[in-house]
Design a protein around this motif. Structure first.
Motif, PDB file in Angstrom:
ATOM      1  N   UNK A 159     -59.622 -57.166  49.553  1.00 12.28           N
ATOM      2  CA  UNK A 159     -60.770 -57.751  50.233  1.00 12.28           C
ATOM      3  C   UNK A 159     -62.094 -57.213  49.695  1.00 12.28           C
ATOM      4  N   UNK A 160     -62.897 -58.110  49.105  1.00 14.31           N
ATOM      5  CA  UNK A 160     -64.221 -57.718  48.651  1.00 14.31           C
ATOM      6  C   UNK A 160     -65.167 -57.454  49.801  1.00 14.31           C
ATOM      7  N   UNK A 161     -65.025 -58.208  50.906  1.00 12.60           N
ATOM      8  CA  UNK A 161     -65.852 -57.974  52.091  1.00 12.60           C
ATOM      9  C   UNK A 161     -65.647 -56.553  52.618  1.00 12.60           C
ATOM     10  N   UNK A 162     -64.393 -56.132  52.664  1.00 13.14           N
ATOM     11  CA  UNK A 162     -64.103 -54.794  53.177  1.00 13.14           C
ATOM     12  C   UNK A 162     -64.652 -53.722  52.247  1.00 13.14           C
ATOM     13  N   UNK A 163     -64.597 -53.950  50.951  1.00 10.39           N
ATOM     14  CA  UNK A 163     -65.147 -52.978  50.001  1.00 10.39           C
ATOM     15  C   UNK A 163     -66.641 -52.770  50.235  1.00 10.39           C
ATOM     16  N   UNK A 164     -67.361 -53.858  50.481  1.00 12.18           N
ATOM     17  CA  UNK A 164     -68.794 -53.740  50.757  1.00 12.18           C
ATOM     18  C   UNK A 164     -69.031 -52.934  52.024  1.00 12.18           C
ATOM     19  N   UNK A 165     -68.244 -53.199  53.051  1.00 11.27           N
ATOM     20  CA  UNK A 165     -68.393 -52.468  54.315  1.00 11.27           C
ATOM     21  C   UNK A 165     -68.111 -50.984  54.133  1.00 11.27           C
ATOM     22  N   UNK A 166     -67.050 -50.662  53.409  1.00 11.29           N
ATOM     23  CA  UNK A 166     -66.678 -49.256  53.233  1.00 11.29           C
ATOM     24  C   UNK A 166     -67.696 -48.527  52.363  1.00 11.29           C
ATOM     25  N   UNK A 167     -68.173 -49.166  51.303  1.00  9.87           N
ATOM     26  CA  UNK A 167     -69.198 -48.535  50.470  1.00  9.87           C
ATOM     27  C   UNK A 167     -70.460 -48.277  51.284  1.00  9.87           C
ATOM     28  N   UNK A 168     -70.828 -49.223  52.130  1.00 12.84           N
ATOM     29  CA  UNK A 168     -72.006 -49.025  52.982  1.00 12.84           C
ATOM     30  C   UNK A 168     -71.826 -47.811  53.884  1.00 12.84           C
ATOM     31  N   UNK A 169     -70.632 -47.662  54.436  1.00  8.28           N
ATOM     32  CA  UNK A 169     -70.352 -46.505  55.285  1.00  8.28           C
ATOM     33  C   UNK A 169     -70.383 -45.205  54.488  1.00  8.28           C
ATOM     34  N   UNK A 170     -69.789 -45.218  53.298  1.00  6.99           N
ATOM     35  CA  UNK A 170     -69.762 -44.014  52.471  1.00  6.99           C
ATOM     36  C   UNK A 170     -71.158 -43.616  52.000  1.00  6.99           C
ATOM     37  N   UNK A 171     -72.019 -44.589  51.783  1.00  7.72           N
ATOM     38  CA  UNK A 171     -73.405 -44.277  51.418  1.00  7.72           C
ATOM     39  C   UNK A 171     -74.083 -43.505  52.542  1.00  7.72           C
ATOM     40  N   UNK A 172     -73.866 -43.953  53.778  1.00  9.93           N
ATOM     41  CA  UNK A 172     -74.468 -43.237  54.915  1.00  9.93           C
ATOM     42  C   UNK A 172     -73.871 -41.842  55.066  1.00  9.93           C
ATOM     43  N   UNK A 173     -72.563 -41.705  54.906  1.00  8.20           N
ATOM     44  CA  UNK A 173     -71.946 -40.382  55.072  1.00  8.20           C
ATOM     45  C   UNK A 173     -72.431 -39.396  54.025  1.00  8.20           C
ATOM     46  N   UNK A 174     -72.818 -39.890  52.865  1.00 11.03           N
ATOM     47  CA  UNK A 174     -73.225 -38.995  51.796  1.00 11.03           C
ATOM     48  C   UNK A 174     -74.718 -38.694  51.813  1.00 11.03           C
ATOM     49  N   UNK A 175     -75.520 -39.638  52.251  1.00 11.91           N
ATOM     50  CA  UNK A 175     -76.965 -39.468  52.130  1.00 11.91           C
ATOM     51  C   UNK A 175     -77.717 -39.385  53.456  1.00 11.91           C
ATOM     52  N   UNK A 176     -77.089 -39.748  54.556  1.00 12.80           N
ATOM     53  CA  UNK A 176     -77.805 -39.746  55.832  1.00 12.80           C
ATOM     54  C   UNK A 176     -78.175 -38.327  56.244  1.00 12.80           C
ATOM     55  N   UNK A 177     -79.343 -38.170  56.845  1.00 11.44           N
ATOM     56  CA  UNK A 177     -79.812 -36.863  57.276  1.00 11.44           C
ATOM     57  C   UNK A 177     -79.542 -36.598  58.759  1.00 11.44           C
ATOM     58  N   UNK A 178     -79.005 -37.580  59.451  1.00  7.94           N
ATOM     59  CA  UNK A 178     -78.718 -37.397  60.869  1.00  7.94           C
ATOM     60  C   UNK A 178     -77.409 -38.101  61.192  1.00  7.94           C
ATOM     61  N   UNK A 179     -76.643 -37.515  62.100  1.00  4.21           N
ATOM     62  CA  UNK A 179     -75.325 -38.053  62.426  1.00  4.21           C
ATOM     63  C   UNK A 179     -75.401 -39.439  63.054  1.00  4.21           C
ATOM     64  N   UNK A 180     -76.544 -39.786  63.654  1.00  2.93           N
ATOM     65  CA  UNK A 180     -76.672 -41.086  64.314  1.00  2.93           C
ATOM     66  C   UNK A 180     -76.521 -42.232  63.308  1.00  2.93           C
TER      67      UNK A 180
END
Length: 342
Positions: free
Chosen positions: A168-189
């Motif tokens: 699923x390409x749709x799922x890949x986009x969703x997971x990459x978006x999540x991984x971007x936040x986990x790696x670069x986000x400065x707050x847990x929210x």
């Protein structure tokens, strides 16, 4: 300064140009898969409707799809997937500390998605899976002009393939978006929001019957693996650039220089573009000073299997028990990420 900006823009353009080429290639593979399924399944056009021999068109049994209600509005899934990508990219770029960090982030996303879509073009080409919904209408191209008309419409989402399932390409986009936040986000929210958005998006992909559950599961696993391998190779490339063998970088409390009495330490994440990692401190130094600084942040006496859990130190020879990554891969990832510019 102008030369550095130009070189960064060239690398960024190369990453996204490759992504565009791979997306077009993937759309061609989708159309080819549909035409192969159309030919083998003996579709017949009668009275303006596609009909198929009952014995040749069977939706695969799927435990998850049997439990989820069917949603006919496909736009629900498209909105969740596209909004997740837009918010993740926009938010991370906004949080990045400078123009170069923003370019690095966009470049990494382009390369990772290009790799994933290339893998997807292979999987949908080698194995044709039946549609996951009834009365799926395949697109058939008999000439170059029809191919030129169908492919852009498939890329934009105006047309949907019937057999482009695994994975699923749709799922890949969703997971990459999540991984971007986990790696670069400065707050847990930010991470919590992204987790909820990702779960809802994956649920919508299944509810509208875009994919089977196996397509979603494999997309999650492959996306996570490609993401991890990319950053693992990037970390090794930085270690080699510092004229050191395979090593572990210590970053107590994300400080560029180890602080005495720090309560804990962790492996530096190579994608930390917040400007607080040890690697950011190394990259900003002159090349001559990197080696001297590395002696303070690279620990060769630590157990290679100890990730900050307090194991006793062992001899550095244990670090050589694992075969190092290929020099070709390290060089490729280093160029893709633009290490020579930092």
């Amino acid at each position: 300064m102008q030369e550095l900006v130009l070189r960064e823009l060239v690398l960024l353009g190369a990453a996204w140009a490759v992504l565009v080429v791979v997306v077009v290639w993937m759309a061609l593979c989708q159309e080819w898969s549909d035409m192969r399924w159309l030919r083998n399944s003996e579709h017949k056009h009668r009275g303006g409707h596609w009909r198929l021999k009952p014995a040749t068109y069977t939706i695969l049994d799927d435990v998850m799809l049997e439990q989820l209600p069917f949603i006919s509005q496909r736009w629900v899934s498209d909105v969740l997937v596209n909004s997740a990508a837009i918010i993740a990219v926009t938010g991370s770029v906004f949080l990045a500390p400078g123009w170069q960090a923003r370019m690095v982030l966009l470049r990494r996303i382009g390369w990772i998605m290009g790799i994933l879509y290339f893998l997807r073009s292979i999987t949908i080409s080698v194995t044709t899976m039946p549609p996951s919904i009834d009365n799926c209408r395949p697109q058939e191209a008999h000439s170059a002009s029809e191919w030129a008309r169908i492919v852009p419409m498939m890329i934009s989402g105006q047309l949907s393939g019937c057999t482009d399932k695994l994975f699923s390409g749709h799922t890949s986009i969703l997971v990459i978006s999540f991984l971007v936040w986990t790696r670069y986000a400065r707050h847990w929210a930010f991470i919590a929001y992204s987790a909820v958005h990702t779960v809802l998006g994956i649920g919508s992909v299944l509810a509208v019957r875009l994919h089977y559950t196996v397509d979603v599961v494999l997309a999650v696993v492959l996306t996570w693996l490609v993401h991890c391998v990319y950053y693992m190779l990037l970390e090794s490339a930085v270690c080699r650039r510092c004229a050191m063998p395979a090593c572990r970088l210590e970053s107590p409390e994300y400080s560029p220089v180890p602080q005495p009495g720090a309560s804990s330490s962790r492996a530096v994440e190579m994608a930390d573009i917040a400007g607080e990692s040890a690697l950011a401190g190394i990259w900003q130094m002159p090349k001559q000073a990197r080696s001297e600084h590395s002696e303070h942040v690279l620990d060769f006496t630590a157990d290679p299997l100890d990730f900050g859990r307090g194991s006793d130190h062992v001899e550095a020879s244990l670090l050589l028990t694992n075969r190092p990554p290929s020099a070709v891969l390290l060089s490729a990832v280093a160029w893709m990420d633009g290490l020579h510019l930092r």
